[in-house]
Design a protein around this motif. Structure first.
Motif, PDB file in Angstrom:
ATOM      1  N   ARG A 276       0.848  -1.196   0.000  1.00  0.00           N
ATOM      2  CA  ARG A 276       0.000   0.000   0.000  1.00  0.00           C
ATOM      3  C   ARG A 276       0.886   1.250   0.000  1.00  0.00           C
ATOM      4  NH1 ARG A 276      -2.450  -0.507   4.886  1.00  0.00           N
ATOM      5  NH2 ARG A 276      -3.437  -2.422   4.184  1.00  0.00           N
ATOM      6  N   HIS A 277       1.912   1.212   0.820  1.00  0.00           N
ATOM      7  CA  HIS A 277       2.811   2.352   0.948  1.00  0.00           C
ATOM      8  C   HIS A 277       3.459   2.715  -0.399  1.00  0.00           C
ATOM      9  CE1 HIS A 277       5.670   5.000   2.984  1.00  0.00           C
ATOM     10  NE2 HIS A 277       6.617   4.458   2.245  1.00  0.00           N
ATOM     11  N   LEU A 278       3.769   1.687  -1.163  1.00  0.00           N
ATOM     12  CA  LEU A 278       4.412   1.952  -2.452  1.00  0.00           C
ATOM     13  C   LEU A 278       3.390   2.226  -3.553  1.00  0.00           C
ATOM     14  CD1 LEU A 278       7.244  -0.744  -2.354  1.00  0.00           C
ATOM     15  CD2 LEU A 278       7.471   1.717  -1.994  1.00  0.00           C
ATOM     16  N   GLY A 279       2.090   2.081  -3.210  1.00  0.00           N
ATOM     17  CA  GLY A 279       1.052   2.377  -4.182  1.00  0.00           C
ATOM     18  C   GLY A 279       0.696   1.216  -5.080  1.00  0.00           C
ATOM     19  N   LEU A 280       0.973   0.009  -4.613  1.00  0.00           N
ATOM     20  CA  LEU A 280       0.639  -1.182  -5.400  1.00  0.00           C
ATOM     21  C   LEU A 280      -0.633  -1.820  -4.844  1.00  0.00           C
ATOM     22  CD1 LEU A 280       4.200  -2.656  -5.539  1.00  0.00           C
ATOM     23  CD2 LEU A 280       2.844  -2.130  -7.568  1.00  0.00           C
ATOM     24  N   PRO A 281      -1.367  -2.521  -5.693  1.00  0.00           N
ATOM     25  CA  PRO A 281      -2.542  -3.236  -5.183  1.00  0.00           C
ATOM     26  C   PRO A 281      -2.110  -4.235  -4.102  1.00  0.00           C
ATOM     27  CG  PRO A 281      -2.116  -3.810  -7.478  1.00  0.00           C
ATOM     28  CD  PRO A 281      -1.208  -2.675  -7.139  1.00  0.00           C
ATOM     29  N   VAL A 282      -2.819  -4.186  -2.963  1.00  0.00           N
ATOM     30  CA  VAL A 282      -2.392  -4.948  -1.802  1.00  0.00           C
ATOM     31  C   VAL A 282      -2.315  -6.448  -2.073  1.00  0.00           C
ATOM     32  CG1 VAL A 282      -3.129  -5.648   0.512  1.00  0.00           C
ATOM     33  CG2 VAL A 282      -3.074  -3.239  -0.109  1.00  0.00           C
ATOM     34  N   SER A 283      -3.303  -6.942  -2.805  1.00  0.00           N
ATOM     35  CA  SER A 283      -3.297  -8.386  -3.026  1.00  0.00           C
ATOM     36  C   SER A 283      -2.752  -8.728  -4.408  1.00  0.00           C
ATOM     37  CB  SER A 283      -4.718  -8.921  -2.853  1.00  0.00           C
ATOM     38  OG  SER A 283      -5.570  -8.217  -3.748  1.00  0.00           O
ATOM     39  N   GLY A 284      -2.003  -7.810  -4.998  1.00  0.00           N
ATOM     40  CA  GLY A 284      -1.481  -8.029  -6.352  1.00  0.00           C
ATOM     41  C   GLY A 284      -0.508  -9.185  -6.407  1.00  0.00           C
ATOM     42  N   GLU A 285      -0.460  -9.796  -7.575  1.00  0.00           N
ATOM     43  CA  GLU A 285       0.386 -10.975  -7.741  1.00  0.00           C
ATOM     44  C   GLU A 285       1.814 -10.575  -8.116  1.00  0.00           C
ATOM     45  OE1 GLU A 285      -1.241 -13.532 -10.704  1.00  0.00           O
ATOM     46  OE2 GLU A 285       0.525 -14.838 -10.727  1.00  0.00           O
ATOM     47  N   PHE A 286       1.948  -9.373  -8.673  1.00  0.00           N
ATOM     48  CA  PHE A 286       3.244  -9.026  -9.252  1.00  0.00           C
ATOM     49  C   PHE A 286       3.967  -7.915  -8.508  1.00  0.00           C
ATOM     50  CE2 PHE A 286       0.753 -10.913 -12.665  1.00  0.00           C
ATOM     51  CZ  PHE A 286       1.594 -11.973 -12.973  1.00  0.00           C
ATOM     52  N   GLY A 287       5.259  -7.879  -8.722  1.00  0.00           N
ATOM     53  CA  GLY A 287       6.086  -6.822  -8.156  1.00  0.00           C
ATOM     54  C   GLY A 287       6.891  -7.307  -6.959  1.00  0.00           C
ATOM     55  N   ALA A 288       8.225  -7.373  -7.125  1.00  0.00           N
ATOM     56  CA  ALA A 288       9.109  -7.701  -6.009  1.00  0.00           C
ATOM     57  C   ALA A 288       9.964  -6.467  -5.746  1.00  0.00           C
ATOM     58  CB  ALA A 288       9.976  -8.905  -6.337  1.00  0.00           C
ATOM     59  N   ARG A 289      10.405  -6.321  -4.510  1.00  0.00           N
ATOM     60  CA  ARG A 289      11.052  -5.072  -4.103  1.00  0.00           C
ATOM     61  C   ARG A 289      12.579  -5.192  -4.146  1.00  0.00           C
ATOM     62  NH1 ARG A 289      12.760  -2.624   0.676  1.00  0.00           N
ATOM     63  NH2 ARG A 289      12.429  -4.563   1.802  1.00  0.00           N
ATOM     64  N   ILE A 290      13.199  -4.134  -4.641  1.00  0.00           N
ATOM     65  CA  ILE A 290      14.658  -4.070  -4.589  1.00  0.00           C
ATOM     66  C   ILE A 290      15.011  -3.505  -3.218  1.00  0.00           C
ATOM     67  CG2 ILE A 290      16.707  -2.958  -5.545  1.00  0.00           C
ATOM     68  CD1 ILE A 290      15.269  -3.101  -8.283  1.00  0.00           C
ATOM     69  N   ASP A 291      15.640  -4.346  -2.393  1.00  0.00           N
ATOM     70  CA  ASP A 291      15.927  -3.945  -1.011  1.00  0.00           C
ATOM     71  C   ASP A 291      17.255  -3.198  -0.918  1.00  0.00           C
ATOM     72  OD1 ASP A 291      15.394  -4.031   1.859  1.00  0.00           O
ATOM     73  OD2 ASP A 291      17.070  -5.440   1.976  1.00  0.00           O
ATOM     74  N   SER A 292      18.227  -3.646  -1.676  1.00  0.00           N
ATOM     75  CA  SER A 292      19.507  -2.940  -1.673  1.00  0.00           C
ATOM     76  C   SER A 292      20.265  -3.272  -2.944  1.00  0.00           C
ATOM     77  CB  SER A 292      20.336  -3.327  -0.444  1.00  0.00           C
ATOM     78  OG  SER A 292      20.602  -4.705  -0.473  1.00  0.00           O
ATOM     79  N   ILE A 293      21.285  -2.478  -3.197  1.00  0.00           N
ATOM     80  CA  ILE A 293      22.095  -2.665  -4.398  1.00  0.00           C
ATOM     81  C   ILE A 293      23.546  -2.826  -3.975  1.00  0.00           C
ATOM     82  CG2 ILE A 293      22.917  -1.500  -6.498  1.00  0.00           C
ATOM     83  CD1 ILE A 293      20.019  -0.243  -6.548  1.00  0.00           C
ATOM     84  N   ALA A 294      24.179  -3.861  -4.501  1.00  0.00           N
ATOM     85  CA  ALA A 294      25.571  -4.129  -4.135  1.00  0.00           C
ATOM     86  C   ALA A 294      26.480  -3.077  -4.780  1.00  0.00           C
ATOM     87  CB  ALA A 294      25.948  -5.537  -4.581  1.00  0.00           C
ATOM     88  N   ASP A 295      27.773  -3.237  -4.574  1.00  0.00           N
ATOM     89  CA  ASP A 295      28.710  -2.238  -5.098  1.00  0.00           C
ATOM     90  C   ASP A 295      28.897  -2.379  -6.610  1.00  0.00           C
ATOM     91  OD1 ASP A 295      29.867  -4.689  -4.622  1.00  0.00           O
ATOM     92  OD2 ASP A 295      31.876  -3.870  -4.380  1.00  0.00           O
ATOM     93  N   VAL A 296      27.775  -2.280  -7.329  1.00  0.00           N
ATOM     94  CA  VAL A 296      27.826  -2.314  -8.793  1.00  0.00           C
ATOM     95  C   VAL A 296      27.344  -0.935  -9.260  1.00  0.00           C
ATOM     96  CG1 VAL A 296      26.942  -3.422 -10.873  1.00  0.00           C
ATOM     97  CG2 VAL A 296      27.346  -4.786  -8.816  1.00  0.00           C
TER      98      VAL A 296
END
Lengths: 517, 490
Positions: A276-296
């Motif tokens: 909800r916070h990110l504005g996605l449908p709460v029960s949506g099937e799609f969308g995974a979150r990028i939690d962090s990015i390595a030293d790339v």
């Protein structure tokens, strides 16, 4: 080895080696033979119409010699190991394809044709340690006469039947085993240890010596047998066509680069509040979150934490971080591995409540090479005054065995596996350890014996073995000052005495050269 | 072969059955005079399970105590923490009397016990704690067994300076060689008919004993109301045995001294020592190249012993050091041995485990006691990154650590239920060093969510929790998992 990664996130599989899989190299237990024989009989009957394929299967003998990482100028005794391979057609001509681990640390590779007693000399053409594949060249062109090259098929379906061909357990005769495809997912490739690629699990018996052998479905190759799980019966793994084709395409330009790594930590996005916070449908099937990015750096330019990955290279990404690939639900990392080094991937992301499309260039990630198993390039080292300096690596750590949990060694584990994640700005290019002391009066009173990570020598911060050599050459005082990281303190070495003793020390301990760079 | 095979080492336990050797020193009836001075102590205490910090399992142990004065018993501090019931029994049998722990110091490893019922004291006699500990090959160890006072022999091995059983502060201890099993329960040790120590532990054939001169000094100071606690040296040194190093540091004469290689991260500006100082003399004792000094009573022992030999916390210890080639006299003030000097405190005593449950997320302060939940082998078995934190010193910005230890499943935390053992960095933008910080931070959610962030590493960095439903969720979790209270914070 070392800390148990089984519990807790900080203790994740960064150390890599707890993985229970093994590359098939050693002689197996005594009980395999019957199973293989029976399987072979069945397979023969079943595959009667495709008898010519076995002509493509090659037996490989590798005479290998591995270095001793704690005494980097020394080598282990020569070992003779067997494996399998098969003939493939490449842009450069006919080659034998096998596993990288079959020919690693090779001093000599011999190949034999089906039911032909003559050994032929072979050489490595291209080797991919990350995907455990190799192409061998055979100088004597007559070797390939009358051998058909194989054709590759598609990823086999789960529950479909496959047959492995090979020379397990050093047997002289080819063996066939048949099984079904049990599942398909990303697996740790234990040859390198710190990479996971697509792999197929089958219940066809895959035993040591099968490694590198083709897995057929009908008359096409759908995999290369490569690893198993000790103690787990009826589970062998093979490398699927996706990985094989990637490898073959990679080497077309004459260089093997490897599989790219985007360097993102993708996590599930299933918490209703977070969606909800990110504005996605709460029960949506799609969308995974990028939690962090390595030293790339190239990835950090395009993506940022809390971007939501909706699609990767055309594959919709589910909220648990998976994609559906040919009816198999696998980690989305697979989508990134389809690209070649330097290629761009099209990603659909959700950022600031808007969908957008970005192009992400992906590259092979080399910075963590020493945290995985290394091959073919013997360890670098430098010996001065009997002090043996060598790079910190997973291979070096393994020599410590159970001592790895000691306080001193835990600093090494931290530096190798954790520092890069936590404080990338403090990571040294090639951390150097004092690997040991070659006893001599100049160093006999050292209280630091070994396993200590070098911080500075003569005031120079040590980022690599080259720095060690440079630092010993510099400085003015009568003593070299060697400082260690953490609580290991520092030691001094008499400059004049050390220089005078060098040659004698090398001679006494049979060190052929004071350095290997 | 790429596998690392885990080898389980089978551990065989040998129970050595030995014949008891009876002491010659006898009362008129042929019994030992110590029968009226050594008593049995039974302690029931809370044995907290830090993986379920809200539970209060208990355990009981029996150990020994010594009558040392007017209605006063002394014993080791081991197992006295978090006690719920203490009882004593004299002469190894019969009635148990309720007792009370009057005073305990875990670093000194001493406890003083009193018994209100006068009947207990009838027939008991105080013993004198020997002022010296002679070296003998016929030490006797006393313990009550089935109503009889057992007396068995042990040999002198060495005096050593080592950590206490419940403290990192080093002190002089006596090591005996003996095959007697099950020692370490404050059994008195005799030499020349006098008590010279109490056992504190047994490992292999080595029994470690706390010598009476140390006990007497602490007990006297305590009686006089001026025991500030044990001190310790909070710097790290290495032995000055490498002549090249000593030459570099311009130490004149024969190899000697200890080289300071680390001072505490939180050290004050005017901290007495600097790295690369060479300790030449400490408290008047020359330091040799091993980092030892010659103790008039105990022989060659490690210099760390000088922090507890004749000194307590807060005392100034005179040190002659070599700094940049010059001899300097300094006064080093002994810091108090306190568990808070470590980023992960070694022990937590006499406090209920702290925790905070919010929407099923369980937060706890991280200390070594928590890590001991992985068993005796916790340094190998607990998550590496948490164990590694034991070697990280506390800083001003980060004196203590709070972790998200586990998630108790509830609809609010769907998507996070696999998360555990992550070090907390900030909540709702506020740095979290302890549970009070966390409690405070949870008061200010933004946009309907709590933002929980973990330390940068090979792990999850961030999660969000619905703030509107948090209170109701916590209530559900407490009920469902049988947790009496949402938090215990001291």
């Amino acid at each position: 080895m070392g800390p148990d990664p089984g519990v807790g996130n900080w203790g994740s599989d960064a150390t890599g080696s707890e993985n229970s899989m093994t590359v098939h190299r050693r002689k197996p237990r005594g009980s395999w033979s019957l199973a293989v024989l029976l399987g072979g009989v069945v397979a023969l009957a079943w595959e009667a119409g495709a008898a010519s394929m076995e002509k493509s299967v090659i037996q490989i003998f590798n005479f290998s010699q591995q270095p001793l990482w704690e005494s980097p100028w020394r080598w282990q005794p020569v070992r003779r190991e067997g494996g399998s391979g098969f003939v493939v057609k490449t842009g450069q001509g006919l080659r034998v394809m096998s596993n990288a681990h079959v020919v690693s640390w090779s001093r000599q590779v011999l190949v034999r044709r089906f039911q032909d007693p003559r050994p032929y000399q072979a050489e490595v053409d291209f080797i991919g340690h990350d995907c455990d594949l190799v192409l061998l060249r055979v100088a004597d062109e007559s070797f390939f006469e009358g051998i058909p090259s194989v054709e590759f098929g598609d990823l086999p379906e789960v529950r479909s039947t496959v047959v492995t061909y090979g020379y397990p357990a050093g047997g002289e005769q080819i063996s066939y085993t048949r099984g079904v495809v049990s599942r398909i997912e990303l697996q740790n490739y234990v040859h390198i240890g710190n990479r996971s690629l697509l792999a197929v699990q089958t219940d066809a018996a895959i035993n040591p010596g099968n490694s590198g052998g083709p897995v057929f479905q009908e008359d096409k190759v759908v995999g290369v047998a490569f690893q198993g799980v000790p103690g787990l019966e009826n589970a062998g793994f093979f490398i699927p066509p996706e990985v094989i084709r990637h490898f073959l395409k990679d080497v077309e330009d004459g260089t093997y680069h490897g599989f790219p790594l985007a360097g993102i930590r993708l996590v599930t996005l299933q918490n209703p509040a977070y969606r909800r916070h990110l504005g996605l449908p709460v029960s949506g099937e799609f969308g995974a979150r990028i939690d962090s990015i390595a030293d790339v750096a190239t990835t950090a330019e395009v993506l940022r934490p809390d971007d939501v990955l909706l699609e990767a290279a055309g594959f919709p990404v589910a909220s648990d971080g998976t994609i559906v690939y040919r009816e198999n639900r696998v980690a989305a990392a697979l989508a990134f591995q389809q690209a070649q080094h330097g290629e761009k991937l099209s990603l659909k992301i959700f950022r600031d409540r808007k969908e957008m499309t970005v192009d992400l260039p992906v590259f092979v990630y080399q910075a963590d090479r020493s945290a995985g198993n290394q091959y073919d390039r013997p360890p670098r080292y430098y010996v001065h005054g009997g002090l043996v300096f060598t790079p910190l690596s997973q291979d070096y750590l393994r020599t410590l065995g159970r001592d790895l949990a000691d306080a001193g060694a835990s600093e090494l584990v931290y530096q190798l596996f954790y520092l890069r994640q936590e404080k990338p700005e403090r990571v040294r290019k090639e951390p150097v350890v004092l690997g040991g002391l070659l006893a001599h009066p100049v160093n006999a009173n050292f209280s630091v014996r070994s396993r200590a990570l070098v911080d500075k020598i003569n005031g120079i911060r040590i980022e690599s073995i080259d720095d060690v050599i440079r630092a010993f050459g510099e400085g003015q005082g009568e003593q070299h000052v060697i400082e260690f990281v953490s609580r290991q303190g520092f030691e001094c070495l008499d400059r004049g005495e050390a220089a005078a003793a060098n040659e004698e020390i090398l001679k006494t301990y049979g060190v052929p050269n004071d350095r290997r760079l | 072969m790429m596998t690392m095979t885990k080898i389980a080492f089978g551990c065989a336990v040998f129970a050595a059955m030995m014949c008891g050797r009876w002491c010659a020193a006898a009362e008129g009836n042929g019994r030992s005079p110590f029968e009226s001075s050594v008593v049995t102590l039974e302690v029931t205490s809370k044995d907290y399970d830090y993986f379920q910090p809200w539970t209060k399992p208990t355990r009981s142990v029996r150990k020994h105590a010594l009558v040392v004065g007017e209605k006063e018993l002394v014993t080791t501090a081991q197992n006295l923490a978090d006690q719920t019931l203490v009882r004593v029994q004299k002469r190894g049998r019969g009635r148990w009397y309720n007792a009370e722990v009057r005073w305990v110091d875990y670093h000194a490893n001493l406890g003083v016990i009193s018994v209100a019922d006068d009947a207990f004291w009838t027939g008991l006699k105080a013993v004198e704690l020997s002022g010296t500990v002679p070296r003998r090959n016929d030490y006797e160890i006393l313990r009550w067994r089935d109503g009889n006072l057992e007396m068995r022999r042990a040999d002198f091995s060495k005096f050593t300076v080592s950590e206490g059983s419940m403290s990192f502060a080093p002190r002089i201890q006596l090591e005996l060689n003996t095959e007697i099993g099950g020692l370490g329960w404050a059994e008195p040790v005799l030499a020349d008919g006098k008590v010279v120590g109490l056992t504190v532990s047994k490992g292999g054939n080595v029994c470690t004993v706390m010598p009476t001169p140390f006990m007497a000094r602490v007990l006297e100071a305590k009686k006089a109301g001026r025991f500030p606690g044990l001190g310790f040296f909070d710097f790290v040194w290495q032995a000055g045995q490498n002549p090249a190093t000593l030459e570099y540091l311009r130490v004149p004469g024969e190899p000697r001294g200890a080289v300071v290689i680390e001072v505490p991260k939180r050290a004050a500006e005017d901290y007495a020592l600097k790295t690369r100082d060479v300790l030449l003399e400490v408290d008047g004792f020359p330091i040799d190249m091993e980092g030892d000094y010659e103790d008039p009573d105990y022989g060659h022992v490690m210099l760390e012993g000088l922090a507890t030999r004749g000194h307590f916390a807060g005392d100034k210890v005179r040190m002659k050091i070599l700094r940049e080639g010059k001899e300097v006299e300094i006064q080093y003030e002994l810091p108090k041995a306190d568990f808070s000097v470590d980023l992960l405190p070694m022990f937590v005593f006499d406090k209920e485990p702290e925790y905070l449950v919010a929407g099923g997320l369980v937060f706890q302060p991280l200390h070594q006691q928590y890590l001991r939940g992985w068993g005796d082998d916790w340094r190998r078995r607990a998550p590496f990154r948490l164990v590694y934190a034991t070697s990280e010193g506390p800083t001003k910005e980060r004196p203590t650590v709070v972790i998200l230890s586990q998630v108790l499943p509830d609809p609010i935390n769907v998507g996070y239920q696999e998360v555990r053992n992550l070090v907390l960095e900030a909540v709702n933008g506020r740095t979290v060093r302890n549970l009070k910080d966390l409690q405070e931070a949870l008061k200010s959610p933004k946009d309907g969510v709590h933002v929980i962030e973990f330390f940068r590493g090979d792990n999850l960095r961030r999660l969000l929790l619905d703030s509107g439903d948090l209170e109701a969720s916590t209530a559900r979790v407490l009920k469902r998992y049988g947790i009496p209270s949402a938090s215990v914070i001291h």
